[in-house]
Design a protein around this motif. Structure first.
Motif, short mmCIF file in Angstrom:
data_model
loop_
_atom_site.label_atom_id
_atom_site.label_comp_id
_atom_site.label_asym_id
_atom_site.label_seq_id
_atom_site.Cartn_x
_atom_site.Cartn_y
_atom_site.Cartn_z
N ASN A 134 21.37 38.98 39.05
CA ASN A 134 19.93 38.75 39.19
C ASN A 134 19.16 40.07 39.07
O ASN A 134 18.11 40.13 38.43
N VAL A 135 19.69 41.12 39.68
CA VAL A 135 19.02 42.42 39.63
C VAL A 135 19.00 42.94 38.20
O VAL A 135 17.98 43.47 37.74
N ASN A 136 20.09 42.79 37.48
CA ASN A 136 20.13 43.23 36.09
C ASN A 136 19.10 42.48 35.24
O ASN A 136 18.45 43.07 34.38
N GLN A 137 18.97 41.19 35.47
CA GLN A 137 17.99 40.40 34.72
C GLN A 137 16.57 40.86 35.04
O GLN A 137 15.72 40.95 34.15
N MET A 138 16.30 41.16 36.31
CA MET A 138 14.97 41.63 36.70
C MET A 138 14.68 42.99 36.07
O MET A 138 13.57 43.24 35.60
N ALA A 139 15.66 43.88 36.05
CA ALA A 139 15.47 45.20 35.45
C ALA A 139 15.19 45.08 33.96
O ALA A 139 14.30 45.76 33.43
N LYS A 140 15.92 44.20 33.29
CA LYS A 140 15.70 44.00 31.85
C LYS A 140 14.28 43.49 31.61
O LYS A 140 13.58 43.96 30.71
N HIS A 141 13.87 42.54 32.43
CA HIS A 141 12.53 41.96 32.31
C HIS A 141 11.46 43.04 32.56
O HIS A 141 10.47 43.14 31.82
N ALA A 142 11.65 43.85 33.60
CA ALA A 142 10.68 44.89 33.95
C ALA A 142 10.62 45.96 32.85
O ALA A 142 9.54 46.46 32.54
N ASN A 143 11.76 46.29 32.27
CA ASN A 143 11.80 47.33 31.22
C ASN A 143 11.20 46.85 29.90
O ASN A 143 10.85 47.67 29.05
N SER A 144 11.07 45.56 29.72
CA SER A 144 10.49 45.04 28.48
C SER A 144 8.97 45.15 28.48
O SER A 144 8.32 44.80 27.50
N GLY A 145 8.40 45.61 29.60
CA GLY A 145 6.96 45.80 29.69
C GLY A 145 6.23 44.58 30.20
O GLY A 145 5.02 44.62 30.38
N ASP A 146 6.96 43.50 30.47
CA ASP A 146 6.33 42.30 31.00
C ASP A 146 6.01 42.49 32.48
O ASP A 146 6.37 43.47 33.10
#
Length: 132
Positions: free
Chosen positions: A91-103
């Motif tokens: 879950n943390v990895n998914q959140m980091a990916k989402h946050a890094n995409s600029g969303d």
């Protein structure tokens, strides 16, 4: 979110003590009051062992404030927590990916981070209960 209700008590132990070669030749009879019996039943149930096993482990581990069964249960709890942390790391990895995409930061992030913090406290508490 993952369930924290994984039975860890049976991972390393059994209710009765393991058999020994030649058997056990000595027997001790202990009389207890109804109040003592209730307490012994409660403690044995909590540890998932028989009353005779509870009494022997308690008496023979005078240098440690807990029985071997309690230490094994603590280790089993640590393995359960380890598995939960591995699951939540996804879950943390998914959140980091989402946050890094600029969303926008995911709404479930606060709940996930609170869960991780609770697991960290659970680890600390469990380690403190185990007498190495």
């Amino acid at each position: 979110m993952m369930s924290e209700q994984t039975p860890a008590g049976r991972l390393f132990s059994r209710r009765r003590r393991a058999n020994v070669e030649g058997g056990r030749q000595h027997e001790h009879k202990v009389k207890v009051s109804p109040e003592e019996e209730a307490l012994l039943l409660q403690l044995a149930e909590k540890q998932g062992v028989t009353i005779p096993r509870l009494l022997v482990e308690s008496a023979l581990s005078l240098d440690a404030p807990q029985t071997p069964t309690e230490r094994k249960q603590g280790l089993a709890e640590l393995f359960t927590i380890h598995r939960l942390l591995a699951n939540v790391s996804n879950n943390v990895n998914q959140m980091a990916k989402h946050a890094n995409s600029g969303d926008e930061f995911p709404a479930e992030a606060a709940a996930t981070l609170a869960y991780i913090k609770a697991l960290a406290f659970r680890i600390s508490d469990t380690v403190n209960r185990i007498n190495w």
